[in-house]
Design a protein around this motif. Structure first.
Motif, short mmCIF file in Angstrom:
data_model
loop_
_atom_site.label_atom_id
_atom_site.label_comp_id
_atom_site.label_asym_id
_atom_site.label_seq_id
_atom_site.Cartn_x
_atom_site.Cartn_y
_atom_site.Cartn_z
N GLY A 61 0.79 -1.22 0.00
CA GLY A 61 0.00 0.00 0.00
C GLY A 61 0.83 1.27 0.00
N MET A 62 2.16 1.13 0.10
CA MET A 62 3.01 2.31 0.20
C MET A 62 4.07 2.32 -0.91
SD MET A 62 3.49 2.56 4.36
CE MET A 62 4.11 4.25 4.31
N SER A 63 3.61 2.17 -2.15
CA SER A 63 4.56 2.06 -3.25
C SER A 63 5.40 3.32 -3.41
CB SER A 63 3.83 1.74 -4.55
OG SER A 63 2.85 2.72 -4.86
N GLY A 64 4.80 4.48 -3.30
CA GLY A 64 5.57 5.71 -3.43
C GLY A 64 6.61 5.86 -2.35
N TYR A 65 6.20 5.61 -1.11
CA TYR A 65 7.11 5.74 0.02
C TYR A 65 8.26 4.73 -0.06
CZ TYR A 65 8.62 6.42 4.85
OH TYR A 65 9.37 6.69 5.98
N CYS A 66 7.92 3.47 -0.30
CA CYS A 66 8.96 2.44 -0.36
C CYS A 66 9.93 2.70 -1.51
CB CYS A 66 8.33 1.05 -0.51
SG CYS A 66 7.46 0.45 0.95
N ALA A 67 9.41 3.09 -2.67
CA ALA A 67 10.27 3.38 -3.81
C ALA A 67 11.19 4.55 -3.51
CB ALA A 67 9.42 3.68 -5.04
N SER A 68 10.65 5.59 -2.88
CA SER A 68 11.47 6.76 -2.59
C SER A 68 12.57 6.43 -1.60
CB SER A 68 10.59 7.90 -2.05
OG SER A 68 10.09 7.62 -0.76
N LYS A 69 12.27 5.65 -0.59
CA LYS A 69 13.28 5.34 0.42
C LYS A 69 14.32 4.35 -0.10
CE LYS A 69 11.71 8.09 3.58
NZ LYS A 69 12.49 9.28 3.97
N GLY A 70 13.92 3.45 -0.99
CA GLY A 70 14.91 2.60 -1.64
C GLY A 70 15.89 3.45 -2.44
N GLY A 71 15.37 4.48 -3.10
CA GLY A 71 16.23 5.39 -3.83
C GLY A 71 17.17 6.16 -2.94
N VAL A 72 16.68 6.60 -1.79
CA VAL A 72 17.53 7.33 -0.83
C VAL A 72 18.69 6.46 -0.37
CG1 VAL A 72 17.63 8.34 1.49
CG2 VAL A 72 15.74 8.91 -0.04
N SER A 73 18.42 5.21 -0.09
CA SER A 73 19.49 4.32 0.38
C SER A 73 20.57 4.14 -0.68
CB SER A 73 18.91 2.96 0.78
OG SER A 73 18.17 3.06 1.99
N MET A 74 20.18 3.92 -1.92
CA MET A 74 21.18 3.75 -2.98
C MET A 74 21.91 5.06 -3.28
SD MET A 74 22.99 1.93 -4.81
CE MET A 74 22.21 0.34 -4.48
N LEU A 75 21.19 6.16 -3.27
CA LEU A 75 21.82 7.46 -3.51
C LEU A 75 22.84 7.77 -2.41
CD1 LEU A 75 21.73 9.85 -5.50
CD2 LEU A 75 19.94 10.86 -4.06
N THR A 76 22.55 7.34 -1.20
CA THR A 76 23.50 7.52 -0.09
C THR A 76 24.80 6.78 -0.37
OG1 THR A 76 21.72 7.80 1.54
CG2 THR A 76 23.86 7.04 2.36
N LYS A 77 24.70 5.52 -0.75
CA LYS A 77 25.91 4.72 -1.01
C LYS A 77 26.69 5.27 -2.19
CE LYS A 77 25.47 0.22 -0.63
NZ LYS A 77 24.94 -1.16 -0.79
N LEU A 78 25.97 5.65 -3.24
CA LEU A 78 26.60 6.18 -4.44
C LEU A 78 27.39 7.46 -4.12
CD1 LEU A 78 26.76 6.44 -7.65
CD2 LEU A 78 24.80 7.97 -7.38
N THR A 79 26.75 8.38 -3.43
CA THR A 79 27.39 9.66 -3.15
C THR A 79 28.53 9.50 -2.15
OG1 THR A 79 25.22 10.67 -3.50
CG2 THR A 79 26.94 12.09 -2.61
N ALA A 80 28.39 8.57 -1.23
CA ALA A 80 29.49 8.28 -0.30
C ALA A 80 30.72 7.82 -1.07
CB ALA A 80 29.06 7.21 0.70
N ALA A 81 30.51 6.97 -2.08
CA ALA A 81 31.63 6.48 -2.88
C ALA A 81 32.28 7.61 -3.68
CB ALA A 81 31.16 5.37 -3.81
N GLU A 82 31.47 8.51 -4.19
CA GLU A 82 31.99 9.60 -5.01
C GLU A 82 32.87 10.57 -4.22
OE1 GLU A 82 28.45 10.06 -8.37
OE2 GLU A 82 28.35 11.24 -6.52
N TYR A 83 32.52 10.81 -2.96
CA TYR A 83 33.18 11.89 -2.21
C TYR A 83 34.00 11.44 -1.02
CZ TYR A 83 30.63 15.06 -5.17
OH TYR A 83 30.15 15.73 -6.28
N ALA A 84 34.16 10.14 -0.84
CA ALA A 84 34.92 9.65 0.32
C ALA A 84 36.34 10.20 0.35
CB ALA A 84 34.94 8.12 0.33
N ALA A 85 37.00 10.24 -0.79
CA ALA A 85 38.38 10.70 -0.84
C ALA A 85 38.51 12.21 -0.73
CB ALA A 85 39.04 10.22 -2.13
N ARG A 86 37.36 12.90 -0.75
CA ARG A 86 37.38 14.37 -0.69
C ARG A 86 36.86 14.90 0.64
NH1 ARG A 86 34.93 16.34 -6.35
NH2 ARG A 86 35.87 18.32 -5.68
#
Length: 245
Positions: free
Chosen positions: A148-173
């Protein structure tokens, strides 16, 4: 000296619940904080915290508003060290085929695009200071489904992946990016949900209770502080054990 002495933070969704608890904790630990919310309640939160907190009414789904919150931190406090992307909305609880397209777009715009915009405009300011800490509010709904919460679950799945992606991009900086995955927490959002839905979530929580906003704020404080200086890209559930079985 507090654990965030000399630090400048922006907290979104600051008008109530986890955001308000985090603003109060950050200020108590020595940070200067821009408290952002769309409701107007950020004014009361800032008033309670005193001169170390400046309120701003803003919409995280709009780039202009997000630019303004970063600019306000720089103008009032001289820079930006910490961003807590906490603003979020629930959306309706209906099955996917009945989920209104406009509702889906709105949930994605606030919960996911808002996190993207926050990082997009905060990162350049943090790089000027030599680094910083970004904390994103995801959800245990990024790990397990809630019918029943497709929008919410989809958005939070995106937040989790965006977190990991951005962490990888800027860890050395020098920029760390981590996400908090709350379970059922006693906030206005959960209070607005059907009682049987929340009762079911609490029943499936191994600790047998709903969480408190200050329990989220405690982790946000740790991730914002130098105590977590070797931690980035993590997705940490704060869910009373809901997702471990």
């Amino acid at each position: 000296m507090g654990r965030l002495a000399g630090k400048v933070a922006v907290v979104t969704g600051a008008g109530s619940g986890m955001g308000a608890a985090t603003v109060e904790r950050f200020c108590a630990e020595g940070a200067k904080v821009v408290a952002v919310d769309w409701s107007g309640n950020e004014e009361d939160v800032a008033r309670h915290c005193g001169a170390s907190c400046v309120p701003m009414r803003g919409d995280v789904s709009q780039a202009e508003s997000v630019e303004q919150m970063v600019a306000l931190a720089i103008e009032r406090f001289g820079g930006l060290d910490i961003l807590y992307n906490n603003a979020g909305i629930q959306g309706p609880i209906v099955d996917t085929a009945e989920y209104d397209e406009d509702d889906f777009d709105k949930v994605i715009a606030v919960n996911l695009k808002g996190v993207f915009l926050g990082m997009k405009y905060a990162i350049p300011a943090m790089l000027e200071r030599g680094g910083g800490s970004i904390i994103n509010t995801s959800s245990m709904a990024s790990l397990v489904s809630f019918p029943g919460m497709s929008g919410y679950c989809a958005s939070k799945g995106g937040v989790s992946m965006l977190t990991k992606l951005t962490a990888a991009e800027y860890a050395a900086r020098g920029i760390r990016v981590n996400a908090i995955l709350p379970g059922a927490i006693d906030t206005g959002m959960t209070q607005s949900m059907p009682k049987d839905y929340i009762d079911g979530a609490v029943a499936a929580t191994l600790m047998g209770r709903i969480g408190r906003p200050d329990e989220i704020a405690s982790l946000a404080l740790f991730l914002a502080s130098d105590e977590s200086s070797f931690i980035t890209g993590t997705l940490t559930p704060v869910d009373g054990g809901y997702t471990i079985v």
